[in-house]
Design a protein around this motif. Structure first.
Motif, PDB file in Angstrom:
ATOM      1  N   ARG A  26     -24.789 -28.036  14.159  1.00  0.00           N
ATOM      2  CA  ARG A  26     -25.085 -26.796  14.896  1.00  0.00           C
ATOM      3  C   ARG A  26     -24.870 -27.001  16.396  1.00  0.00           C
ATOM      4  NH1 ARG A  26     -30.053 -24.349  17.147  1.00  0.00           N
ATOM      5  NH2 ARG A  26     -29.371 -22.278  17.712  1.00  0.00           N
ATOM      6  N   LEU A  64     -13.832 -22.377  12.952  1.00  0.00           N
ATOM      7  CA  LEU A  64     -13.619 -21.209  13.818  1.00  0.00           C
ATOM      8  C   LEU A  64     -12.427 -20.368  13.373  1.00  0.00           C
ATOM      9  CD1 LEU A  64     -13.932 -22.091  17.603  1.00  0.00           C
ATOM     10  CD2 LEU A  64     -14.836 -20.113  16.420  1.00  0.00           C
ATOM     11  N   ASN A  86     -15.089 -16.110  10.011  1.00  0.00           N
ATOM     12  CA  ASN A  86     -15.446 -15.723  11.378  1.00  0.00           C
ATOM     13  C   ASN A  86     -14.719 -14.476  11.848  1.00  0.00           C
ATOM     14  OD1 ASN A  86     -17.478 -17.473  12.311  1.00  0.00           O
ATOM     15  ND2 ASN A  86     -16.017 -19.136  12.211  1.00  0.00           N
ATOM     16  N   VAL A 104     -15.230 -10.725  10.540  1.00  0.00           N
ATOM     17  CA  VAL A 104     -16.337  -9.839  10.928  1.00  0.00           C
ATOM     18  C   VAL A 104     -15.888  -8.835  11.997  1.00  0.00           C
ATOM     19  CG1 VAL A 104     -18.782  -9.720  11.505  1.00  0.00           C
ATOM     20  CG2 VAL A 104     -17.896 -11.749  10.388  1.00  0.00           C
ATOM     21  N   ARG A 160     -35.637 -15.553   7.022  1.00  0.00           N
ATOM     22  CA  ARG A 160     -36.424 -16.513   7.787  1.00  0.00           C
ATOM     23  C   ARG A 160     -37.534 -17.044   6.907  1.00  0.00           C
ATOM     24  NH1 ARG A 160     -32.664 -15.848  10.758  1.00  0.00           N
ATOM     25  NH2 ARG A 160     -32.721 -15.549  13.021  1.00  0.00           N
ATOM     26  N   THR A 207     -27.889  -5.844  15.931  1.00  0.00           N
ATOM     27  CA  THR A 207     -26.812  -6.282  15.029  1.00  0.00           C
ATOM     28  C   THR A 207     -26.388  -7.724  15.277  1.00  0.00           C
ATOM     29  OG1 THR A 207     -26.073  -4.012  14.844  1.00  0.00           O
ATOM     30  CG2 THR A 207     -24.473  -5.682  14.221  1.00  0.00           C
ATOM     31  N   PHE A 256     -31.399 -17.703  17.764  1.00  0.00           N
ATOM     32  CA  PHE A 256     -30.220 -17.801  16.891  1.00  0.00           C
ATOM     33  C   PHE A 256     -29.243 -16.650  17.079  1.00  0.00           C
ATOM     34  CE2 PHE A 256     -33.688 -20.170  15.057  1.00  0.00           C
ATOM     35  CZ  PHE A 256     -33.084 -21.419  14.949  1.00  0.00           C
ATOM     36  N   CYS A 264     -26.274 -14.274  18.022  1.00  0.00           N
ATOM     37  CA  CYS A 264     -24.843 -14.583  17.952  1.00  0.00           C
ATOM     38  C   CYS A 264     -24.335 -15.170  19.268  1.00  0.00           C
ATOM     39  CB  CYS A 264     -24.069 -13.308  17.627  1.00  0.00           C
ATOM     40  SG  CYS A 264     -22.328 -13.612  17.350  1.00  0.00           S
ATOM     41  N   LYS A 265     -23.459 -16.162  19.162  1.00  0.00           N
ATOM     42  CA  LYS A 265     -22.924 -16.800  20.359  1.00  0.00           C
ATOM     43  C   LYS A 265     -21.553 -16.228  20.737  1.00  0.00           C
ATOM     44  CE  LYS A 265     -26.525 -19.423  20.315  1.00  0.00           C
ATOM     45  NZ  LYS A 265     -27.299 -18.637  19.362  1.00  0.00           N
ATOM     46  N   PHE A 266     -21.180 -15.161  20.095  1.00  0.00           N
ATOM     47  CA  PHE A 266     -19.823 -14.660  20.286  1.00  0.00           C
ATOM     48  C   PHE A 266     -19.829 -13.203  20.750  1.00  0.00           C
ATOM     49  CE2 PHE A 266     -15.324 -14.664  18.924  1.00  0.00           C
ATOM     50  CZ  PHE A 266     -15.008 -15.927  19.381  1.00  0.00           C
ATOM     51  N   SER A 271     -16.799 -10.594  20.944  1.00  0.00           N
ATOM     52  CA  SER A 271     -16.749  -9.610  19.861  1.00  0.00           C
ATOM     53  C   SER A 271     -16.620  -8.212  20.446  1.00  0.00           C
ATOM     54  CB  SER A 271     -18.005  -9.692  18.998  1.00  0.00           C
ATOM     55  OG  SER A 271     -18.051 -10.944  18.367  1.00  0.00           O
TER      56      SER A 271
END
Ligand code: HEM
Length: 385
Positions: free
Chosen positions: A87, A216, A221, A224, A276, A326, A332, A334-336, A340
């Motif tokens: 991670r 990646l 990936n 989406v 979770r 969303t 956690f 989204c890192k994008f 996006s």
């Protein structure tokens, strides 16, 4: 999954009866936000076959597998431990790929790519499959553009991009990534692959980096954002007044994209919510959740909570503020996200500009004439003009 019995103080928390045991389903905006933000709720990591199912919210199947094969629950069934090194490396790569200067450096190329693809689509005789012929190739190639993979190099990856996370896909992409890394070691360029390769010092780290780049580039990936652009088009088709509004006022592009994200339901959310597991006793909306309990954060329901989003079922191209969940929330998240947003906005804008009269069409009988990339996971989106 068995029915939900509502137990929360304001009907936002329900108890799902599953074969695994009771699972809390959280649906109200504030409670979902708390679950995602509060580190006492941790994602389930896929450290065993049972955990893979639990992490995806497939509680009944997890329960059957545990009964059939106790070894499949090897790490204590449902723990939150996982390969942290993977991670951390993924996040480091994501931070570099999605860093503002890399996004800025690549935005022009991304626009050019979208314009080329949309012009190509507009030159085809309608009806065409916009998903196969535009959004999927755009997003697959955009990921390569972000990594600094040139058009020539990009061709080597083409036949593998649609293979999602299948073993065949990985086996196809991975050697090409190794080639690419070798070329950047010998001849560094101003791109993220060269930058990251320069920071690793042994074969093990290099192998890990190869895995992250391969991950990646896999369909799981870029499919989406591709699905989000398709969904934006579907929303505009279903709401012609909003389509006309957007066409008349291009400044609405960014609020329309945000509204698309609000209503978009990702696959993991479609199964009931982000999963979770409570690692401590927590009170949630008046409900005592015990350590070890599973919780489903139903982001789709939260995004339609009328206390936060007036007229929540409506697609409102100008909706603002729009604090949808969303992309998740908290640790956690989204890192994008900036990428996006940029990719969906660019993809939508370019297509609407190239094909102003775009509207839905029925699928023709016979084969799909649009360029097919390998893998058939995409929804078809037939359009005409
Ligand atoms: C465009 C649509 C996308 C949506 C709606 C989306 C949504 C999400 C959500 C909801 C999460 C949080 C999951 C959770 O809390 O359990 C997440 C995390 C993540 N996303 Fe995205 N995502 C998108 C695109 C992408 C893309 C294209 C990539 C990578 C290329 C990506 C990489 C990640 C990563 C690495 C995480 C995990 C972060 C962590 O472990 O802390 N996302 N995403």
């Amino acid at each position: 999954m068995a029915g939900v019995s509502v137990v929360g103080t304001d009907t936002t928390i329900g108890r799902l009866g599953t074969a695994w045991g009771p699972v809390w389903q959280v649906r109200g905006y504030e409670d979902v936000r708390q679950v995602l933000f509060d580190d006492r709720f941790q994602p389930v990591r896929p450290t065993s076959a049972v955990n893979v199912l639990l992490a995806e919210g497939r509680f009944d199947e997890a329960s059957r597998l545990r009964e059939r094969d106790p070894d499949a629950a090897a790490d204590g069934s449902g723990g939150t431990e996982f390969d942290n090194a993977t991670r951390v490396l993924r996040l480091r790569v994501m931070n570099t790929v999605a860093a503002p200067h890399n996004v800025r450096r690549r935005t022009g190329e991304m626009r050019k790519l979208a314009d080329e693809l949309s012009r190509h689509l507009a030159a085809l005789p309608p009806p065409v499959n916009a998903s196969q012929g535009y959004t999927a190739p755009l997003c697959a190639r955009a990921m390569r553009v972000l990594l600094g993979i040139s058009a020539d190099e990009s061709a080597r990856f083409v036949s593998y991009v649609g293979s999602s996370t299948s073993a065949a896909g990985i086996a196809g992409v991975s050697p090409r990534v190794r080639d690419l890394i070798g070329r950047r070691q010998r001849d560094p360029r101003p791109d993220v692959v060269s930058d990251l390769v320069a920071t690793v010092h042994d074969r093990r780290q290099l192998a890990q980096l190869t895995n992250v780049f391969t991950w990646l580039l896999m369909g799981s990936n870029w499919e989406v954002p591709s699905a989000v652009i398709d969904f934006a088009l579907a929303q505009l088709f279903a709401n012609p007044a909003q389509h006309r509004r957007l066409a008349a006022d291009p400044d609405l592009l960014y609020t329309a994209v945000e509204e698309t994200f609000r209503l978009f339901v990702a696959a993991e959310v479609e199964r009931g919510g982000l999963v979770r597991r409570a690692v401590a006793d927590v009170e949630l909306g008046g409900v005592p959740v015990r350590a070890g309990d599973f919780v489903l954060a139903d982001v789709a329901a939260a995004n339609r909570d009328p206390r936060v989003f007036p007229d929540p079922a409506a697609f409102d191209a100008g909706r603002w503020p729009n604090p949808h969940l969303t992309f998740g929330h908290g640790t956690f998240m989204c890192k994008f996200i900036p990428m996006s947003r940029a990719l969906v906005a660019t993809g939508l804008h370019s297509l609407l500009a190239a094909v102003p009269g775009i509207r839905p069409a029925a699928a023709p009988a016979g084969p799909d004439p649009t360029e097919r990339i390998r893998g058939d996971e995409f929804e078809d989106l037939w359009v005409t003009w």
